[in-house]
Motif scaffolding. Structure first.
Motif, PDB file in Angstrom:
ATOM      1  N   LEU A 182       8.385  10.874   2.679  1.00 23.37           N
ATOM      2  CA  LEU A 182       8.540  10.998   4.125  1.00 23.37           C
ATOM      3  C   LEU A 182       8.374   9.662   4.812  1.00 23.37           C
ATOM      4  O   LEU A 182       7.595   8.809   4.381  1.00 23.37           O
ATOM      5  N   LYS A 183       9.117   9.491   5.892  1.00 23.48           N
ATOM      6  CA  LYS A 183       8.910   8.388   6.818  1.00 23.48           C
ATOM      7  C   LYS A 183       8.272   8.949   8.082  1.00 23.48           C
ATOM      8  O   LYS A 183       8.881   9.757   8.777  1.00 23.48           O
ATOM      9  N   LEU A 184       7.039   8.552   8.325  1.00 24.59           N
ATOM     10  CA  LEU A 184       6.350   9.021   9.518  1.00 24.59           C
ATOM     11  C   LEU A 184       6.489   8.021  10.648  1.00 24.59           C
ATOM     12  O   LEU A 184       6.359   6.810  10.436  1.00 24.59           O
ATOM     13  N   LYS A 185       6.762   8.510  11.820  1.00 24.85           N
ATOM     14  CA  LYS A 185       6.727   7.655  13.005  1.00 24.85           C
ATOM     15  C   LYS A 185       5.297   7.637  13.545  1.00 24.85           C
ATOM     16  O   LYS A 185       4.474   8.510  13.206  1.00 24.85           O
ATOM     17  N   LYS A 186       4.990   6.673  14.360  1.00 22.81           N
ATOM     18  CA  LYS A 186       3.685   6.645  14.994  1.00 22.81           C
ATOM     19  C   LYS A 186       3.569   7.845  15.925  1.00 22.81           C
ATOM     20  O   LYS A 186       4.479   8.126  16.706  1.00 22.81           O
ATOM     21  N   GLY A 187       2.485   8.570  15.810  1.00 27.62           N
ATOM     22  CA  GLY A 187       2.284   9.735  16.645  1.00 27.62           C
ATOM     23  C   GLY A 187       2.519  11.017  15.885  1.00 27.62           C
ATOM     24  O   GLY A 187       2.321  11.105  14.677  1.00 27.62           O
ATOM     25  N   ARG A 188       2.989  12.040  16.593  1.00 27.08           N
ATOM     26  CA  ARG A 188       3.090  13.401  16.072  1.00 27.08           C
ATOM     27  C   ARG A 188       4.379  13.599  15.292  1.00 27.08           C
ATOM     28  O   ARG A 188       5.466  13.305  15.777  1.00 27.08           O
ATOM     29  N   ASN A 189       4.248  14.131  14.058  1.00 28.44           N
ATOM     30  CA  ASN A 189       5.400  14.401  13.213  1.00 28.44           C
ATOM     31  C   ASN A 189       5.365  15.862  12.776  1.00 28.44           C
ATOM     32  O   ASN A 189       4.446  16.275  12.066  1.00 28.44           O
ATOM     33  N   VAL A 190       6.347  16.640  13.209  1.00 28.10           N
ATOM     34  CA  VAL A 190       6.474  18.024  12.773  1.00 28.10           C
ATOM     35  C   VAL A 190       7.281  18.027  11.480  1.00 28.10           C
ATOM     36  O   VAL A 190       8.437  17.585  11.459  1.00 28.10           O
ATOM     37  N   ILE A 191       6.667  18.499  10.406  1.00 27.63           N
ATOM     38  CA  ILE A 191       7.299  18.434   9.088  1.00 27.63           C
ATOM     39  C   ILE A 191       8.013  19.756   8.796  1.00 27.63           C
ATOM     40  O   ILE A 191       7.410  20.838   8.877  1.00 27.63           O
ATOM     41  N   LYS A 192       9.288  19.651   8.458  1.00 21.77           N
ATOM     42  CA  LYS A 192      10.049  20.839   8.094  1.00 21.77           C
ATOM     43  C   LYS A 192       9.712  21.238   6.657  1.00 21.77           C
ATOM     44  O   LYS A 192       9.661  20.410   5.751  1.00 21.77           O
ATOM     45  N   LEU A 193       9.499  22.528   6.474  1.00 17.66           N
ATOM     46  CA  LEU A 193       9.132  23.048   5.164  1.00 17.66           C
ATOM     47  C   LEU A 193      10.196  24.025   4.679  1.00 17.66           C
ATOM     48  O   LEU A 193      10.743  24.811   5.457  1.00 17.66           O
ATOM     49  N   SER A 194      10.466  23.957   3.392  1.00 19.67           N
ATOM     50  CA  SER A 194      11.463  24.866   2.811  1.00 19.67           C
ATOM     51  C   SER A 194      10.818  26.185   2.437  1.00 19.67           C
ATOM     52  O   SER A 194       9.614  26.272   2.258  1.00 19.67           O
TER      53      SER A 194
ATOM     54  N   PRO B  65       0.827  -1.202   0.000  1.00 20.70           N
ATOM     55  CA  PRO B  65       0.000   0.000   0.000  1.00 20.70           C
ATOM     56  C   PRO B  65       0.864   1.256   0.000  1.00 20.70           C
ATOM     57  O   PRO B  65       1.972   1.268   0.542  1.00 20.70           O
ATOM     58  N   GLY B  66       0.345   2.288  -0.605  1.00 24.18           N
ATOM     59  CA  GLY B  66       1.026   3.573  -0.605  1.00 24.18           C
ATOM     60  C   GLY B  66       0.046   4.695  -0.325  1.00 24.18           C
ATOM     61  O   GLY B  66      -1.093   4.666  -0.780  1.00 24.18           O
ATOM     62  N   ILE B  67       0.494   5.677   0.441  1.00 26.30           N
ATOM     63  CA  ILE B  67      -0.339   6.821   0.786  1.00 26.30           C
ATOM     64  C   ILE B  67       0.272   8.069   0.183  1.00 26.30           C
ATOM     65  O   ILE B  67       1.479   8.306   0.309  1.00 26.30           O
ATOM     66  N   SER B  68      -0.557   8.868  -0.473  1.00 27.59           N
ATOM     67  CA  SER B  68      -0.110  10.165  -0.963  1.00 27.59           C
ATOM     68  C   SER B  68      -1.047  11.235  -0.436  1.00 27.59           C
ATOM     69  O   SER B  68      -2.261  11.036  -0.375  1.00 27.59           O
ATOM     70  N   ILE B  69      -0.473  12.364  -0.046  1.00 30.58           N
ATOM     71  CA  ILE B  69      -1.235  13.493   0.487  1.00 30.58           C
ATOM     72  C   ILE B  69      -0.819  14.746  -0.262  1.00 30.58           C
ATOM     73  O   ILE B  69       0.373  14.993  -0.473  1.00 30.58           O
ATOM     74  N   GLU B  70      -1.795  15.528  -0.668  1.00 33.07           N
ATOM     75  CA  GLU B  70      -1.524  16.806  -1.323  1.00 33.07           C
ATOM     76  C   GLU B  70      -2.205  17.914  -0.535  1.00 33.07           C
ATOM     77  O   GLU B  70      -3.396  17.831  -0.234  1.00 33.07           O
ATOM     78  N   LEU B  71      -1.445  18.941  -0.207  1.00 30.65           N
ATOM     79  CA  LEU B  71      -1.964  20.041   0.599  1.00 30.65           C
ATOM     80  C   LEU B  71      -2.299  21.245  -0.275  1.00 30.65           C
ATOM     81  O   LEU B  71      -1.570  21.574  -1.224  1.00 30.65           O
ATOM     82  N   LEU B  72      -3.404  21.870   0.041  1.00 25.55           N
ATOM     83  CA  LEU B  72      -3.921  23.050  -0.670  1.00 25.55           C
ATOM     84  C   LEU B  72      -4.020  22.814  -2.173  1.00 25.55           C
ATOM     85  O   LEU B  72      -3.594  23.642  -2.979  1.00 25.55           O
ATOM     86  N   PRO B  73      -4.621  21.699  -2.591  1.00 26.71           N
ATOM     87  CA  PRO B  73      -4.682  21.392  -4.027  1.00 26.71           C
ATOM     88  C   PRO B  73      -5.623  22.290  -4.810  1.00 26.71           C
ATOM     89  O   PRO B  73      -5.497  22.398  -6.027  1.00 26.71           O
ATOM     90  N   ALA B  74      -6.598  22.909  -4.138  1.00 34.40           N
ATOM     91  CA  ALA B  74      -7.554  23.776  -4.840  1.00 34.40           C
ATOM     92  C   ALA B  74      -7.886  24.967  -3.938  1.00 34.40           C
ATOM     93  O   ALA B  74      -9.047  25.286  -3.704  1.00 34.40           O
TER      94      ALA B  74
ATOM     95  N   ALA C 189       0.286  10.323  12.831  1.00 35.49           N
ATOM     96  CA  ALA C 189       0.026   9.023  12.204  1.00 35.49           C
ATOM     97  C   ALA C 189      -0.320   7.984  13.271  1.00 35.49           C
ATOM     98  O   ALA C 189       0.318   7.933  14.323  1.00 35.49           O
ATOM     99  N   GLN C 190      -1.304   7.150  12.958  1.00 30.78           N
ATOM    100  CA  GLN C 190      -1.657   6.111  13.921  1.00 30.78           C
ATOM    101  C   GLN C 190      -0.739   4.895  13.812  1.00 30.78           C
ATOM    102  O   GLN C 190      -0.776   4.007  14.651  1.00 30.78           O
ATOM    103  N   GLN C 191       0.107   4.883  12.774  1.00 27.84           N
ATOM    104  CA  GLN C 191       1.140   3.853  12.678  1.00 27.84           C
ATOM    105  C   GLN C 191       2.303   4.409  11.847  1.00 27.84           C
ATOM    106  O   GLN C 191       2.136   5.322  11.044  1.00 27.84           O
ATOM    107  N   ALA C 192       3.484   3.874  12.071  1.00 22.36           N
ATOM    108  CA  ALA C 192       4.653   4.294  11.292  1.00 22.36           C
ATOM    109  C   ALA C 192       4.469   3.865   9.840  1.00 22.36           C
ATOM    110  O   ALA C 192       4.006   2.752   9.564  1.00 22.36           O
ATOM    111  N   GLN C 193       4.814   4.749   8.916  1.00 19.97           N
ATOM    112  CA  GLN C 193       4.632   4.429   7.503  1.00 19.97           C
ATOM    113  C   GLN C 193       5.366   5.429   6.630  1.00 19.97           C
ATOM    114  O   GLN C 193       5.750   6.518   7.080  1.00 19.97           O
TER     115      GLN C 193
END
Length: 818
Positions: free
Chosen positions: A806-818, A743-752, A789-793
């Motif tokens: 990205l590799k997410l750990k289970k729980g809270r992930n603060v994502i660095k943005l350029s 399985p693969g997950i993709s997320i797009e932010l502010l797409p519209a 994330a409810q599980q690492a993925q």
């Protein structure tokens, strides 16, 4: 004392202006102005009257009818299917339409009103001033406040889920207290009694059979006290001085009066006789009232708010600078579109109102929100206030996952198990299919699945049979957000059964005499409520190879295949379904550049038709890859289709189009259509000089089809999330995985993201893969981002035009943005 009261009133109004509220400066005169409250089973519409207060009541399990015997209606209808196919093969669409009426059964039943609770105030000589009425979404409480003469009157209302009832408190500082007469009315056969302790009891029953309002019959109801759903409603009037009369209770001189309202019905399941096998509704109502009235008011209110906020508070949304709007909501709504005023607070309020409504009307196991949620005042409501499965009941739940209300989705999902049983009988009796189950245009609390019409219905709506394919996709949707394999395993037979019907229903294009490469299509086929014009000028309904059918079947088969992958089940089914997917008829692009709705490039009878069912693969579906056309080409054709349809349509259709444009990454049109959804519409009964009709929003922000249908509220709510965030759950081929895929997950932010929302924030919205998204943005760029994330993925994230692995750990992930 007077100063204290003024301070209290000023504080209350200040709270009313700044909180998440719908607020008004006069009582409601029409249903479309009243304020809805509900605990997921019992609901009320609060009018806020100062001389006579009316709260119309509903119980989501109060319907006409009883368990239906599928063998009574058209048991040999399937024998007509070969004749219809032959007529289609010959191009005789008129004959196909005629024959379709032989493949019709009974109508759905009608959802019924419970009754009206009326409070008649007896001291009304002095003038009313300072009137305010509001609904606070932050704690699901409604309020009415006003002065009569120099004295303050305050009424609070809420429907409590943990304590299974409704509570109304009336208070005043008038030393003479409150003088009022309380009564219950009901349109159904009933008996009302009052007892010395101020308790009103209404016993009644619904018809054991009914017909819809649009069916031409002199008698629409059949009543028998020994049949049908029975109910008991109880209202306890708690006051120090309370009396009773002939079916009424009276209070005399109390500064505080509390009304406790409960109901129960004998409905005990879709397959249980509500009299012989019904629930003990008398005892249930009595027990509910006893538990409710024993708890102190502050505890009841606290328990209600805590329960509600545990769901509602998950999502926060800001779409720009928050301002105070002292003008009433209906006035703000009028000027919003008419004068082109930008109002991000109203736009966010409408989103949160959709969440409020779903929490308030969808908490009953096996009984989903209906065409009006659970709020209905008519014994012959529009379209029977049923479950219309060619868009409406599904649209009710589009926001359940993304807007963080998955528990509400369960009422609909559990209902599908009941549909499967009767749907298997329908598949055999009406379509000659021995495997799987199907659902036609309508269903009701009795889980009917047959095509409706009683042999007189127009095939464009009566004979559509893709409801099972559509509703079952919600099973996979729930799994992709929850990653709950136990849930998927439990519901997999329902999803697989819908897919099995699709496999058996598909036929080859060669069987229809179509030359060229062989593909799989459906025949007969209809596209929900739409008509085509053949090259010979015939206005037809029945055809073969309609692309709405193909889009829904592609989604259903793909979801079932993916579920089999996850659960590692049914290899034979997996192989068969995968092969069928490869042979499905690809999309066709018409001469106007549009995505064809019909197998041939025919004109629509109504070029601006409200349904856009053949765009299902764009939204709510995810599978538009047909193996021939590119995704970009299909999206361009879908955009052209929407352009040709225009922007004048019904409320629910407007809600759907917001989501379609968002999926197409068309921010300008998604926002334009969202604003159209918020077009002011007058109450249905209003006939003044400034009357406004059409699709949009009523003064109480309920969706105007018109008349009222709640699905537009839910579609608009989902559309806001779709503009801010989109996600996909896909399967990727890989050499490292044991089964050759993962399985693969993709997320797009502010797409519209609309230009008017260039600055904002949202927290708590949900992406597929069990991921919660919190973000802020400025100048249309994400500035802070937290993914929980409810599980690492591993995921793919598109943010600010950049694709990140990205590799997410289970729980809270603060994502660095350029």
């Amino acid at each position: 004392m007077r100063k204290t009261l003024l301070t209290f009133a000023t504080w209350t109004v200040a709270m009313w202006l700044t909180a998440q509220t719908l607020h008004y400066n006069r009582p409601a005169h029409y249903f479309e102005e009243a304020l809805p409250i509900g605990n997921g089973t019992m609901g009320g519409m609060v009018y806020g009257g100062t001389e006579v207060e009316r709260i119309s009541l509903n119980d989501i399990t109060l319907w006409t009818g009883e368990p239906c015997n599928m063998n009574v209606y058209s048991p040999e209808a399937h024998k007509t299917i070969p004749a219809i196919r032959e007529a289609l093969r010959k191009g005789d669409y008129r004959e196909a339409d005629r024959l379709q009426r032989n493949v019709q059964g009974h109508f759905s039943q009608n959802y019924q009103p419970l009754g009206d609770l009326t409070i008649e105030y007896l001291d009304t000589l002095e003038q009313v001033s300072g009137y305010r009425r509001w609904l606070d979404l932050s704690d699901a409480t409604a309020h009415t406040l006003y002065y009569r003469g120099k004295y303050l009157y305050n009424i609070d209302y809420f429907a409590t889920h943990p304590d299974s009832g409704m509570v109304i408190r009336i208070t005043t500082d008038n030393p003479k207290g409150i003088h009022a007469r309380i009564s219950m009315g009901c349109q159904l056969p009933h008996l009302t009694t009052a007892t010395m302790d101020g308790t009103l009891t209404v016993e009644g029953y619904a018809g054991y059979a009914s017909l819809p309002s649009y069916y031409d019959a002199k008698e629409k109801f059949a009543y028998d006290p020994k049949r049908g759903i029975h109910f008991r409603t109880k209202v306890k009037v708690a006051a120090s001085d309370v009396g009773f009369g002939d079916g009424v209770s009276e209070v005399n001189g109390n500064k505080e009066v509390i009304l406790y309202v409960v109901s129960a019905t004998s409905f005990n399941g879709y397959d249980k006789d509500p009299v012989k096998e019904g629930k003990p509704y008398w005892q249930i109502a009595d027990a509910r009232l006893d538990r409710l009235s024993r708890k102190p008011y502050p505890i009841l209110q606290s328990r209600h708010i805590k329960d509600y906020r545990s769901i509602y508070d998950r999502v926060k949304l800001s779409l720009g600078t928050e301002k105070e709007y002292p003008r009433p909501t209906d006035e703000i709504l009028r000027e919003y579109v008419n004068e082109g005023i930008f109002n991000p607070q109203l736009e966010a309020l409408y989103f949160q109102y959709g969440r409020y409504l779903l929490i308030s009307c969808s908490r009953t196991p096996n009984v989903p929100a209906n065409l009006q949620g659970l709020w209905n005042e008519s014994i012959l409501p529009p379209w029977s206030c049923n479950y219309t499965s060619n868009i409406n009941v599904e649209e009710n739940y589009w926001a359940a996952e993304t807007a963080a209300m998955p528990e509400m989705h369960l009422s609909f999902l559990s209902f599908m198990k009941e549909l499967q049983g009767s749907g298997e009988l329908t598949a055999k009796a009406y379509y000659g299919v021995d495997k799987g189950w199907c659902l036609a245009h309508n269903t009701d609390i009795w889980a009917m699945t047959c095509p409706v019409g009683l042999h007189t219905g127009d095939p464009m709506w009566a004979n559509w049979n893709m409801g099972g394919a559509w509703v079952s996709t919600h099973i996979w949707e729930h799994y992709t957000f929850s990653l709950d394999k136990d849930f998927l395993k439990e519901y997999y037979p329902v999803l697989k059964g819908a897919a099995e019907f699709c496999l058996a229903w598909l036929i080859s294009t060669k069987d229809m005499g179509v030359e060229g490469k062989e593909y799989l299509i459906t025949a007969p086929s209809t596209s929900p409520e739409n008509c085509f014009i053949t090259d010979q000028g015939y206005h037809g309904r029945t055809c073969y190879g309609g692309f709405a059918d193909i889009a829904m079947i592609r989604e259903c088969l793909t979801d079932a295949v993916n579920a089999a992958r996850i659960l590692r089940l049914d290899e034979d089914f997996y192989v068969e379904a995968t092969a069928a997917l490869a042979k499905l008829q690809p999309y066709k692009i018409g001469k106007k550049g549009n995505l064809q709705e019909w197998f041939y490039d025919w004109e629509d009878e109504d070029p601006h038709h409200r349904h856009q069912s053949h765009l299902f693969g764009v939204y709510p579906g995810h599978n538009i890859n047909d193996g021939v056309n590119s995704k970009e080409a299909i999206h361009r054709a879908a955009s052209k289709t929407l352009e040709l349809k225009g922007d004048q349509t019904t409320g629910w259709s407007t809600g759907w189009r917001v989501n379609l444009y968002a999926r197409l990454h068309d921010a300008k049109n998604a926002y334009h259509i969202y604003r159209k959804l918020l077009s002011y519409v007058s109450p249905d009964g209003y006939r003044g000089p400034d009357t406004r009709r059409g699709g949009g929003t009523y003064p109480n922000l309920l969706d105007a089809h018109s008349p009222f249908q709640i699905d537009g509220n839910f579609g608009g709510c989902a559309g806001v999330v779709e503009m801010l965030m989109q996600s996909e759950f896909t399967f990727e081929a890989t050499k490292s995985a044991k089964y050759g895929w993962q399985p693969g997950i993709s997320i797009e932010l502010l797409p519209a993201l609309p230009d008017n929302w260039k600055d904002g924030s949202v927290s708590g919205i949900r992406a597929r893969g069990g991921i919660t998204v919190d973000m802020t943005w400025a100048n249309s760029r994400v500035t802070t981002l937290i993914l929980t994330a409810q599980q690492a993925q591993k995921i793919q994230l598109t943010v600010n035009g950049e694709l990140k692995q990205l590799k997410l750990k289970k729980g809270r992930n603060v994502i660095k943005l350029s």
